[in-house]
Design a protein around this motif. Sequence first.
Motif, PDB file in Angstrom:
ATOM      1  N   PRO A  60       0.698  -1.203  -0.156  1.00 16.25           N
ATOM      2  CA  PRO A  60       0.368   0.262  -0.147  1.00 16.25           C
ATOM      3  C   PRO A  60       0.834   1.228   0.125  1.00 16.25           C
ATOM      4  N   MET A  61       2.065   0.895   0.391  1.00 17.05           N
ATOM      5  CA  MET A  61       3.322   2.840   0.414  1.00 17.05           C
ATOM      6  C   MET A  61       3.516   2.499  -1.411  1.00 17.05           C
ATOM      7  N   LYS A  62       3.142   1.608  -2.292  1.00 17.97           N
ATOM      8  CA  LYS A  62       3.697   1.991  -3.456  1.00 17.97           C
ATOM      9  C   LYS A  62       4.764   2.302  -3.741  1.00 17.97           C
ATOM     10  N   PHE A  63       5.884   0.983  -2.791  1.00 12.53           N
ATOM     11  CA  PHE A  63       7.565   1.546  -2.657  1.00 12.53           C
ATOM     12  C   PHE A  63       7.985  -0.049  -3.176  1.00 12.53           C
ATOM     13  N   VAL A  64       9.075  -0.318  -3.733  1.00 12.16           N
ATOM     14  CA  VAL A  64       9.821  -1.924  -4.060  1.00 12.16           C
ATOM     15  C   VAL A  64      10.779  -1.359  -2.921  1.00 12.16           C
ATOM     16  N   PRO A  65      11.130  -2.631  -2.836  1.00 15.65           N
ATOM     17  CA  PRO A  65      10.438  -4.176  -2.871  1.00 15.65           C
ATOM     18  C   PRO A  65       9.225  -4.968  -2.186  1.00 15.65           C
ATOM     19  N   ALA A  66       8.648  -5.698  -2.963  1.00 11.75           N
ATOM     20  CA  ALA A  66       7.565  -5.978  -2.993  1.00 11.75           C
ATOM     21  C   ALA A  66       8.102  -7.859  -2.196  1.00 11.75           C
ATOM     22  N   LEU A  67       8.235  -8.735  -1.484  1.00 14.57           N
ATOM     23  CA  LEU A  67       8.273 -10.397  -1.670  1.00 14.57           C
ATOM     24  C   LEU A  67       7.337 -11.081  -1.482  1.00 14.57           C
ATOM     25  N   ILE A  68       6.369 -12.269  -2.218  1.00 18.02           N
ATOM     26  CA  ILE A  68       6.109 -12.346  -1.958  1.00 18.02           C
ATOM     27  C   ILE A  68       6.337 -14.499  -1.425  1.00 18.02           C
ATOM     28  N   ASP A  69       6.465 -14.888  -0.548  1.00 12.64           N
ATOM     29  CA  ASP A  69       7.332 -16.122  -0.030  1.00 12.64           C
ATOM     30  C   ASP A  69       5.493 -17.110  -0.326  1.00 12.64           C
ATOM     31  N   ASP A  70       5.100 -18.197  -1.059  1.00  5.89           N
ATOM     32  CA  ASP A  70       4.228 -18.843  -0.396  1.00  5.89           C
ATOM     33  C   ASP A  70       2.959 -18.192  -0.280  1.00  5.89           C
ATOM     34  N   ASP A  76       8.264  -4.212   2.334  1.00  2.40           N
ATOM     35  CA  ASP A  76       9.716  -3.228   3.464  1.00  2.40           C
ATOM     36  C   ASP A  76      11.019  -3.991   3.188  1.00  2.40           C
ATOM     37  N   SER A  77      11.621  -3.049   2.909  1.00  3.24           N
ATOM     38  CA  SER A  77      13.465  -3.410   2.617  1.00  3.24           C
ATOM     39  C   SER A  77      13.359  -4.343   4.425  1.00  3.24           C
ATOM     40  N   TYR A  78      13.348  -3.187   4.618  1.00  3.54           N
ATOM     41  CA  TYR A  78      14.197  -3.999   6.393  1.00  3.54           C
ATOM     42  C   TYR A  78      13.189  -5.409   6.981  1.00  3.54           C
ATOM     43  N   ALA A  79      11.933  -5.252   6.482  1.00 11.40           N
ATOM     44  CA  ALA A  79      11.185  -6.675   7.935  1.00 11.40           C
ATOM     45  C   ALA A  79      11.156  -7.787   6.626  1.00 11.40           C
ATOM     46  N   ILE A  80      11.974  -6.939   5.272  1.00 12.74           N
ATOM     47  CA  ILE A  80      11.793  -8.791   3.977  1.00 12.74           C
ATOM     48  C   ILE A  80      13.514  -9.049   4.513  1.00 12.74           C
ATOM     49  N   ALA A  81      14.677  -8.644   4.838  1.00 12.21           N
ATOM     50  CA  ALA A  81      16.049  -9.187   5.521  1.00 12.21           C
ATOM     51  C   ALA A  81      16.165 -10.036   6.242  1.00 12.21           C
ATOM     52  N   LEU A  82      14.929  -9.260   7.664  1.00  9.95           N
ATOM     53  CA  LEU A  82      14.022 -10.069   8.802  1.00  9.95           C
ATOM     54  C   LEU A  82      14.396 -11.088   8.376  1.00  9.95           C
ATOM     55  N   ILE A 107      23.726   0.617  11.739  1.00 12.04           N
ATOM     56  CA  ILE A 107      24.108   0.894  10.804  1.00 12.04           C
ATOM     57  C   ILE A 107      22.831   0.761   9.609  1.00 12.04           C
ATOM     58  N   ALA A 108      23.260  -0.194   9.979  1.00  8.88           N
ATOM     59  CA  ALA A 108      21.072  -0.688   8.134  1.00  8.88           C
ATOM     60  C   ALA A 108      20.611   0.587   8.927  1.00  8.88           C
ATOM     61  N   ASN A 109      20.225   0.780  10.433  1.00  5.98           N
ATOM     62  CA  ASN A 109      18.770   2.249  10.507  1.00  5.98           C
ATOM     63  C   ASN A 109      19.505   3.219   9.684  1.00  5.98           C
ATOM     64  N   ILE A 110      20.619   3.635  10.179  1.00  9.38           N
ATOM     65  CA  ILE A 110      20.945   4.782   9.322  1.00  9.38           C
ATOM     66  C   ILE A 110      20.864   5.291   7.556  1.00  9.38           C
ATOM     67  N   VAL A 111      21.060   3.840   7.398  1.00  6.90           N
ATOM     68  CA  VAL A 111      20.731   4.019   5.881  1.00  6.90           C
ATOM     69  C   VAL A 111      19.606   3.963   5.329  1.00  6.90           C
ATOM     70  N   SER A 112      18.790   2.852   6.579  1.00  4.24           N
ATOM     71  CA  SER A 112      16.989   3.058   5.898  1.00  4.24           C
ATOM     72  C   SER A 112      16.450   4.357   6.003  1.00  4.24           C
ATOM     73  N   SER A 113      16.471   4.912   7.915  1.00  7.98           N
ATOM     74  CA  SER A 113      16.126   5.726   7.345  1.00  7.98           C
ATOM     75  C   SER A 113      16.768   7.162   7.864  1.00  7.98           C
ATOM     76  N   GLY A 114      18.177   7.132   7.954  1.00  7.86           N
ATOM     77  CA  GLY A 114      18.248   8.448   7.352  1.00  7.86           C
ATOM     78  C   GLY A 114      19.564   9.157   7.082  1.00  7.86           C
ATOM     79  N   ILE A 115      19.722   8.159   5.551  1.00  7.02           N
ATOM     80  CA  ILE A 115      20.084   8.280   4.022  1.00  7.02           C
ATOM     81  C   ILE A 115      19.488   8.223   2.895  1.00  7.02           C
ATOM     82  N   GLN A 116      18.806   7.035   3.130  1.00  9.42           N
ATOM     83  CA  GLN A 116      17.197   7.053   2.030  1.00  9.42           C
ATOM     84  C   GLN A 116      16.466   7.177   1.370  1.00  9.42           C
TER      85      GLN A 116
END
Length: 226
Positions: A60-70, A76-82, A107-116
């Motif tokens: 619903p956020m209209k962002f990529v990526p989106a992952l479908i697994d079964d 969300d990229s962070y949620a997908i990674a976890l 470090i991941a959060n600096i990138v995902s919320s503080g830069i990109q």
Amino acid sequence: MAEMEATATAGRPRLYSYWRSSCSHRVRIALNFKGVDYEYKAVNLLKGEQSDPEFVRLNPMKFVPALIDDDAVIGDSYAIALYLEDKYPNPPLLPQDPKKKALNHQIANIVSSGIQPLHNLSVLRFIEQKVGAGEGVLWTQQQIERGFTAIENLIQLKGCAGKYATGDEVQLADVFLAPQIFAAIERTKIDMSNYPTIARLHAEYMAHPAFQAALPGRQPDVPSSS
């Protein structure tokens, strides 16, 4: 765009991605590193395909990526990674040591919320419209340099950088750092001499097969002229 399905083929996740998206880039690295065979579905952001009603059902956020697994749908990229870390624990992206695990998340959060997010496509379009042509580039450089300064200092302060950001094994911090560094060098022309540790990490990432296969220029939806 082609009709999207809310479930993936059993045993083979489907990744909705855009070749140039650094968020998608992160997930491609994680999938490759984990050795997960996945189906690639392109979403052309420049054509507005992220606003297609079928894709909005997936994210619903209209962002990529989106992952479908079964029957799992994660947008969300962070949620997908976890999620990938939980479902495919080997090789691990997070260390057992709580301090190093926290550093990876930091470090991941600096990138995902503080830069990109501060220089994504919608933000740059807004800046160009409201402030003026060319201002988006200056804004992007400022945000990247601020974040890189923090990460460079953080890694040096912790004294934990080995071959990779937090040790001698690829971990979550590397998955998030690599696409941001690549974009900073290739698209924003950041002077990396100010960030010697990060520049060294970039060389390591570019030599790693999982990172190489995830590069924007190697994706099936890359324009033929790029």
